[in-house]
Design a protein around this motif. Sequence first.
Motif, PDB file in Angstrom:
ATOM      1  N   GLU A 299     -37.591  14.685  16.149  1.00 15.76           N
ATOM      2  CA  GLU A 299     -38.067  16.094  15.675  1.00 15.76           C
ATOM      3  C   GLU A 299     -39.612  16.269  15.096  1.00 15.76           C
ATOM      4  O   GLU A 299     -40.275  17.057  15.282  1.00 15.76           O
ATOM      5  N   LEU A 300     -39.945  15.037  14.340  1.00 18.08           N
ATOM      6  CA  LEU A 300     -41.253  15.087  13.632  1.00 18.08           C
ATOM      7  C   LEU A 300     -42.139  14.998  14.552  1.00 18.08           C
ATOM      8  O   LEU A 300     -43.245  15.856  14.772  1.00 18.08           O
TER       9      LEU A 300
ATOM     10  N   ARG B 251     -42.296  15.791  18.034  1.00 16.85           N
ATOM     11  CA  ARG B 251     -42.156  16.729  18.837  1.00 16.85           C
ATOM     12  C   ARG B 251     -42.685  18.236  18.419  1.00 16.85           C
ATOM     13  O   ARG B 251     -43.124  18.974  19.009  1.00 16.85           O
ATOM     14  N   ASN B 252     -42.495  18.185  17.103  1.00 22.41           N
ATOM     15  CA  ASN B 252     -42.953  19.498  16.387  1.00 22.41           C
ATOM     16  C   ASN B 252     -44.385  19.351  15.838  1.00 22.41           C
ATOM     17  O   ASN B 252     -44.684  20.604  15.209  1.00 22.41           O
ATOM     18  N   LEU B 253     -45.151  18.370  15.985  1.00 24.70           N
ATOM     19  CA  LEU B 253     -46.288  18.437  15.687  1.00 24.70           C
ATOM     20  C   LEU B 253     -47.439  18.606  16.809  1.00 24.70           C
ATOM     21  O   LEU B 253     -47.199  17.792  17.758  1.00 24.70           O
ATOM     22  N   PRO B 254     -48.504  19.226  16.923  1.00 28.12           N
ATOM     23  CA  PRO B 254     -49.229  19.612  18.032  1.00 28.12           C
ATOM     24  C   PRO B 254     -49.872  18.156  18.358  1.00 28.12           C
ATOM     25  O   PRO B 254     -50.190  17.459  17.542  1.00 28.12           O
TER      26      PRO B 254
ATOM     27  N   LEU C  29     -52.939  17.258  19.683  1.00 26.05           N
ATOM     28  CA  LEU C  29     -54.175  17.313  19.204  1.00 26.05           C
ATOM     29  C   LEU C  29     -54.212  16.768  17.824  1.00 26.05           C
ATOM     30  O   LEU C  29     -55.021  16.134  16.987  1.00 26.05           O
ATOM     31  N   PHE C  30     -53.514  17.605  16.878  1.00 26.69           N
ATOM     32  CA  PHE C  30     -53.291  17.230  15.313  1.00 26.69           C
ATOM     33  C   PHE C  30     -52.838  15.820  15.157  1.00 26.69           C
ATOM     34  O   PHE C  30     -53.379  14.981  14.386  1.00 26.69           O
TER      35      PHE C  30
ATOM     36  N   LEU D 146     -55.997  13.319  16.220  1.00 29.26           N
ATOM     37  CA  LEU D 146     -57.117  13.545  15.304  1.00 29.26           C
ATOM     38  C   LEU D 146     -56.617  12.568  14.173  1.00 29.26           C
ATOM     39  O   LEU D 146     -57.473  12.213  13.442  1.00 29.26           O
ATOM     40  N   PHE D 147     -55.336  12.832  13.816  1.00 28.17           N
ATOM     41  CA  PHE D 147     -54.833  12.124  12.751  1.00 28.17           C
ATOM     42  C   PHE D 147     -55.123  10.585  13.006  1.00 28.17           C
ATOM     43  O   PHE D 147     -55.750   9.812  11.996  1.00 28.17           O
TER      44      PHE D 147
ATOM     45  N   TYR E 205     -46.225  10.436  21.061  1.00 25.90           N
ATOM     46  CA  TYR E 205     -45.983  11.937  21.219  1.00 25.90           C
ATOM     47  C   TYR E 205     -44.946  11.863  22.511  1.00 25.90           C
ATOM     48  O   TYR E 205     -43.670  12.335  22.649  1.00 25.90           O
TER      49      TYR E 205
ATOM     50  N   PHE F 280     -40.443  12.839  23.662  1.00 25.16           N
ATOM     51  CA  PHE F 280     -39.830  13.494  24.771  1.00 25.16           C
ATOM     52  C   PHE F 280     -39.031  12.681  25.633  1.00 25.16           C
ATOM     53  O   PHE F 280     -37.963  13.224  26.146  1.00 25.16           O
TER      54      PHE F 280
ATOM     55  N   LEU G  90     -57.013  15.594  26.225  1.00 28.04           N
ATOM     56  CA  LEU G  90     -57.419  16.062  24.776  1.00 28.04           C
ATOM     57  C   LEU G  90     -58.357  14.798  24.382  1.00 28.04           C
ATOM     58  O   LEU G  90     -59.120  14.820  23.323  1.00 28.04           O
TER      59      LEU G  90
END
Lengths: 377, 423
Positions: free
Chosen positions: B122-123, B125-128, B130-131, B134-135, B301, B305, B365
């Motif tokens: 859940e965590l 999959r729900n964050l972009p 690219l975010f 960059l993190f 990421y 999926f 990206l």
Amino acid sequence: MSAAFVRQQLIDPKTPPLLSVGIPAWLREKLFSSIFNAVVTLLSVVVLVALIWPAVKFMLIDAVWQGTSRTDCLAETVGRPVGACWPFIAAKFGQFMYGFYPGDQVWRVNLTYAIGVALLVPLMIPRVPYKGVNALLFFGVFPFFAFFLLVGDVFSLPHVETRMWGGLLITLVISFVGVIGSLPIGIVLALGRRSSLPLVRWFCILFIEIWRGVPLITVLFFATYMLPFFLPENWAFDPLARVLLGVVLFAGAYMAEVVRGGLQAIPRGQYEAAMALGLGYWRMMTFVILPQALKLVIPSMVNSFIALFKDTTLVLVVAIFDLLGQLRAAFADPNWATPVTLLTGFAFAGLIYFAISFAISRYALYVERRLSTDLVR
Amino acid sequence: MTKTAFYNKPRFRSAVYQLAVLAVVVWLAIEFAINARVNLEAQNVRFGIGFLDDPAGFGISQALISYSEQDTYRRVFFVGLLNTLLVSVLGIVFATFLGFVIGLGRLSPNWLLARLAGGYVELLRNLPLLFQILFWYLAVLLAMPGPRQSIAIGLQPILRSIADGLALVESSGAAGAVAQWLRSLAEWAGSPSMFLNNRGMFVPRAVFADGSGLVAAAFVVAILAVVGLRRWARRRQDATGVRFPVLWTSLALLVGLPAIATLAVGSPVSFEAPELRGFNFVGGLRVIPEFTALLIALSTYTAAFIAEVVRAGILAVPKGQSEAAMALGLRRGTALRLIVIPQALRVMIPPMTNQYLNLTKNSTLAVAIGYPDLVAVFAGTTRIQTHQAIEIVAITMAVYLAISLATSFAMNLYNARTRFGER
């Protein structure tokens, strides 16, 4: 004389075995059923604590809540280890939400949000009546209204150039336009792909597969750098509009495949019945097939909306600064350069992104369950 | 009987519609071509791919083939393409492995583990994406200490930190003795040769001397022998039911043959460890932080999926299959490996292909953090330098389109091969 003993009272019922009901049994079955399982449980606890405790400590316990500049968030000033520097977010909040939208005009953005929410919420609650009017207002009228309100230059509203827009505003504008624009394109392409006219079918297949086969970044590059060459010289095209065009075409191709899934799920009998009633192609599609097909694919549509929402972050590559772009710009501000600035910013943006996409995905699940006519298992 | 007017006949109508569509498409194409010509002339850009032979004149931070600033844009294209393929292939391998672990974890009978895996999915999959990239890049890898305070990765530092932890608990007595013993073990393990700092990850580099060809040949022979052995063992088991310990013999072959070859020619392959000299490391291989960040973000990421794909695939196998396996006396792990997963794989292939393609496409990206992939060096730097936007963006899109189509094609073939024999 008999010595037989006849018991007069019933034996008291025994308490149930300790390890078959209640919390101990649950623990035993779910967490400690074997040595291996117990080890797994203990390791999971270690991992969980190691992940959650530092996060809570950073965001709440060690956080700095008040301040006006970077010195308030330095460990030397505070005199203890410093967690999140929330004053940084407070100072940059306007930039994260609206970009460089003029401060005295921000009410226009807020009004747009308010009207959008007021139209969207009743649309999402199944019990509220007048869905048709509501949908028409939200999908048909609201976009124009929002356009004039945000861009201005009408009714004595000053013009706000799109390069002043930014932050969450851009994120939401791109997602919304992507959804609204991709729906008609997706429907047309899906119908074309299932058309009996070979030329139409082939063009649609080609179009869909090309857009689906390339990454969104190359689509954005296409829209930003290549497309201007193909348009007449005097067409001054707004950079945001170019990106929106690229996103709409890209999302439209994905939407086409979603809609096609719905079209294929409609039984042949529905088509034949419509034709038997003497309906032509367009009437058959508008009144019989599409209403059923689109209803079937609402959950997939919502899922592709989540994907689109997350993909909007990519626009920072073509110099349009959405929430993530503004975040990155804010990191470069020397007035707020502290060791915790980066993590604070990521925590804030992460919470926003997670909250929005998690909420939408839960809604998709809810709709899916509501629409499914399967027997409840 | 009334005669249908010719304009109401389906064939006529279909011809008219198709001609209309064709006319619109052709008109658009011509319009675009004319506009492009006018615009290109106005900007004084010569259309064509002749620019590919011009010298590029810029450096690239990671190149798998030799590259210098004097090389042509053509070379830049291949350097970028190889970098894209490198990160995609490694990402696919890691994401598949991690995805399987998390997908199986989500189905575990252990409640806590299942929740933990669910939380991961859940965590992430729900964050972009690219975010996340960059993190990892800004907040993790670039926030590493400088070269002089590098984090050493290896057995020794791990053992030492455990020993320190134990010594904190109790400096004398049993724990102290164990700590002492761990320290001596750490001494024996030798100093580590992998270092992580804000300039990247420094790992030993293999140096090949004369005779290393023999070692490579021994490795190839070992692989061939393992393939042959597996076939023979399978055939024998089918015929006689006698099992052969394939795994252990394969491992022995794969390690043993190259080892023997190494000894025979006097260790031709040596490892050059990175060394801290002054303010930076010399020697060894430097893995740039952009690559590490992109690889971590893409794998974790996509793993979220893939975990869902794995879970759906396994749930699609009827429960009776695993019950039958249990009834035959197979253990849970064996039943999973021999009965459930082979059947689940068939369901998993199409969505898995999609995830692999997504990972490859998402590797673009890289441009946001400056990893020199195809988009960054070709559609980015080369386009800015040459102004050949039309050609470059078109070529880039064509490359990804070709990768997509080729992968789908290969996976369709594989899918057709592994399908159930339909009756």
